[in-house]
Motif scaffolding. Structure first.
Motif, PDB file in Angstrom:
ATOM      1  N   GLY A 112       0.823  -1.198   0.000  1.00  0.00           N
ATOM      2  CA  GLY A 112       0.000   0.000   0.000  1.00  0.00           C
ATOM      3  C   GLY A 112       0.862   1.255   0.000  1.00  0.00           C
ATOM      4  N   HIS A 113       0.297   2.366  -0.435  1.00  0.00           N
ATOM      5  CA  HIS A 113       1.042   3.631  -0.495  1.00  0.00           C
ATOM      6  C   HIS A 113       1.226   4.202   0.912  1.00  0.00           C
ATOM      7  CE1 HIS A 113       0.884   3.729  -4.849  1.00  0.00           C
ATOM      8  NE2 HIS A 113      -0.418   3.521  -4.810  1.00  0.00           N
ATOM      9  N   THR A 114       2.461   4.472   1.272  1.00  0.00           N
ATOM     10  CA  THR A 114       2.767   4.994   2.614  1.00  0.00           C
ATOM     11  C   THR A 114       3.239   6.439   2.582  1.00  0.00           C
ATOM     12  OG1 THR A 114       5.019   4.078   2.452  1.00  0.00           O
ATOM     13  CG2 THR A 114       3.333   2.692   3.483  1.00  0.00           C
ATOM     14  N   GLY A 156       2.890   7.675   7.395  1.00  0.00           N
ATOM     15  CA  GLY A 156       3.844   6.728   6.830  1.00  0.00           C
ATOM     16  C   GLY A 156       3.374   5.294   6.913  1.00  0.00           C
ATOM     17  N   SER A 157       2.065   5.077   6.825  1.00  0.00           N
ATOM     18  CA  SER A 157       1.533   3.713   6.873  1.00  0.00           C
ATOM     19  C   SER A 157       0.301   3.610   5.991  1.00  0.00           C
ATOM     20  CB  SER A 157       1.168   3.313   8.309  1.00  0.00           C
ATOM     21  OG  SER A 157       0.042   4.044   8.762  1.00  0.00           O
ATOM     22  N   ASN A 158      -0.084   2.387   5.679  1.00  0.00           N
ATOM     23  CA  ASN A 158      -1.273   2.156   4.862  1.00  0.00           C
ATOM     24  C   ASN A 158      -1.917   0.832   5.267  1.00  0.00           C
ATOM     25  OD1 ASN A 158      -2.733   3.003   2.111  1.00  0.00           O
ATOM     26  ND2 ASN A 158      -2.498   0.775   2.142  1.00  0.00           N
ATOM     27  N   ASP A 195       1.147  -1.757   5.751  1.00  0.00           N
ATOM     28  CA  ASP A 195       2.485  -1.417   5.254  1.00  0.00           C
ATOM     29  C   ASP A 195       3.013  -0.193   5.996  1.00  0.00           C
ATOM     30  OD1 ASP A 195       3.085  -3.175   2.757  1.00  0.00           O
ATOM     31  OD2 ASP A 195       1.003  -2.554   2.496  1.00  0.00           O
ATOM     32  N   PHE A 196       4.302  -0.219   6.300  1.00  0.00           N
ATOM     33  CA  PHE A 196       4.940   0.867   7.039  1.00  0.00           C
ATOM     34  C   PHE A 196       6.190   1.341   6.312  1.00  0.00           C
ATOM     35  CE2 PHE A 196       2.823  -1.880  10.063  1.00  0.00           C
ATOM     36  CZ  PHE A 196       2.231  -1.017  10.985  1.00  0.00           C
ATOM     37  N   ALA A 197       6.296   2.647   6.125  1.00  0.00           N
ATOM     38  CA  ALA A 197       7.567   3.238   5.712  1.00  0.00           C
ATOM     39  C   ALA A 197       8.477   3.278   6.939  1.00  0.00           C
ATOM     40  CB  ALA A 197       7.326   4.646   5.173  1.00  0.00           C
ATOM     41  N   PRO A 198       9.783   3.536   6.768  1.00  0.00           N
ATOM     42  CA  PRO A 198      10.641   3.687   7.943  1.00  0.00           C
ATOM     43  C   PRO A 198      10.068   4.723   8.911  1.00  0.00           C
ATOM     44  CG  PRO A 198      11.975   3.546   5.965  1.00  0.00           C
ATOM     45  CD  PRO A 198      10.549   3.623   5.500  1.00  0.00           C
ATOM     46  N   ASN A 201      11.416  -0.797   5.318  1.00  0.00           N
ATOM     47  CA  ASN A 201       9.965  -0.921   5.332  1.00  0.00           C
ATOM     48  C   ASN A 201       9.541  -2.123   6.184  1.00  0.00           C
ATOM     49  OD1 ASN A 201       9.736   1.269   3.557  1.00  0.00           O
ATOM     50  ND2 ASN A 201       9.823  -0.054   1.750  1.00  0.00           N
ATOM     51  N   ALA A 202       8.316  -2.106   6.624  1.00  0.00           N
ATOM     52  CA  ALA A 202       7.782  -3.218   7.417  1.00  0.00           C
ATOM     53  C   ALA A 202       6.405  -3.600   6.883  1.00  0.00           C
ATOM     54  CB  ALA A 202       7.689  -2.839   8.893  1.00  0.00           C
ATOM     55  N   ILE A 203       6.066  -4.876   7.058  1.00  0.00           N
ATOM     56  CA  ILE A 203       4.770  -5.398   6.620  1.00  0.00           C
ATOM     57  C   ILE A 203       4.194  -6.269   7.725  1.00  0.00           C
ATOM     58  CG2 ILE A 203       3.516  -6.743   4.868  1.00  0.00           C
ATOM     59  CD1 ILE A 203       5.970  -6.365   3.030  1.00  0.00           C
ATOM     60  N   ALA A 204       2.907  -6.122   7.974  1.00  0.00           N
ATOM     61  CA  ALA A 204       2.220  -6.990   8.932  1.00  0.00           C
ATOM     62  C   ALA A 204       0.850  -7.353   8.380  1.00  0.00           C
ATOM     63  CB  ALA A 204       2.075  -6.292  10.287  1.00  0.00           C
ATOM     64  N   PHE A 205       0.349  -8.502   8.795  1.00  0.00           N
ATOM     65  CA  PHE A 205      -1.011  -8.909   8.479  1.00  0.00           C
ATOM     66  C   PHE A 205      -1.788  -9.035   9.781  1.00  0.00           C
ATOM     67  CE2 PHE A 205       0.793  -9.829   4.407  1.00  0.00           C
ATOM     68  CZ  PHE A 205      -0.264  -9.782   3.504  1.00  0.00           C
ATOM     69  N   ALA A 206      -3.045  -8.610   9.747  1.00  0.00           N
ATOM     70  CA  ALA A 206      -3.889  -8.661  10.932  1.00  0.00           C
ATOM     71  C   ALA A 206      -5.172  -9.413  10.630  1.00  0.00           C
ATOM     72  CB  ALA A 206      -4.216  -7.252  11.420  1.00  0.00           C
TER      73      ALA A 206
END
Length: 220
Positions: A67-69, A74-76, A99-102, A167-172
């Protein structure tokens, strides 16, 4: 003695009613109506004729894409709830990719209708939630790395922040087909009709200049 038997009999008859409970609402409110002509289904979705159901009704594509951050946080969040995947209706579950930008932040928010379980796919996240007033507003925090899992109980304010170098990615996963989301800053400082400045000054114990400063990003 007969009176005792009578009371016991009444309790026995009432016990199924005592154990019953209302289903969890899947919208913010549902005002009762006397005239059914103006009514809608309580949880807002009609059911498709089972004979017309297809595999596509249970399918969603696109969570492989970031996703666009490029926004102030800085997250989506890319949600897959009943509004995106109709096959989730009545199943009590949904999903989201974050999705997370730094240094990106998924700001403090709540899900009024669902517990969230989060798994980190890439990067490192500082996560946490605060308990209710009755529990003293205790804060539980943890730094999660790839493969780590954390749970946010239903209705409690929580957040996630990227504390890694990339960048970081997580699923919930959420325990509702439509868990809802209330972002605290948006609701308090960005409501469509502004909350009274006097209310905000007293609530946050600050002067009007600070309230104006906090509201400015939400007022354009």
């Amino acid at each position: 003695m007969k009176a005792v038997y009578f009371v016991v009999s009444l309790l026995a008859l009432a016990s199924p009613l005592v154990l019953a409970y209302d289903p969890s609402p899947l919208q913010d409110f549902c005002v009762a109506l006397k005239d059914s002509k103006f009514a809608v289904f309580v949880n807002g979705k009609f059911c498709k004729d089972p004979k017309a159901v297809k595999a596509e009704d249970f399918f969603f594509s696109g969570l492989d894409k970031a996703g666009h951050t490029s926004n102030p946080n800085g997250s989506n969040v890319t949600a897959v709830d009943v509004n995106m995947l109709y096959g989730l209706n009545t199943l009590g579950i949904s999903l989201a990719r974050i999705d997370f930008a730094p240094n990106g932040l998924n700001p403090p928010h709540t899900h009024p209708r669902g517990t969230e379980i989060l798994v980190v796919i890439e990067g490192s996240l500082l996560v946490g939630f605060a308990t209710s007033n009755q529990d003293g507003n205790r804060l539980f925090t943890k730094v999660l790395n790839k493969g780590d899992v954390f749970v946010f109980p239903i209705g409690l304010i929580h957040f996630q922040q990227n504390v890694g170098y990339g960048n970081a990615i997580a699923f919930a996963g959420l325990s509702s087909q439509n868990a809802g989301v209330i972002t605290i800053a948006d609701s308090v400082f960005g409501s469509d009709t502004p909350i009274s400045s006097q209310v905000l000054q007293k609530a946050f114990q600050v002067d009007q200049k600070i309230i104006d400063y906090l509201q400015k990003p939400f007022r354009g």
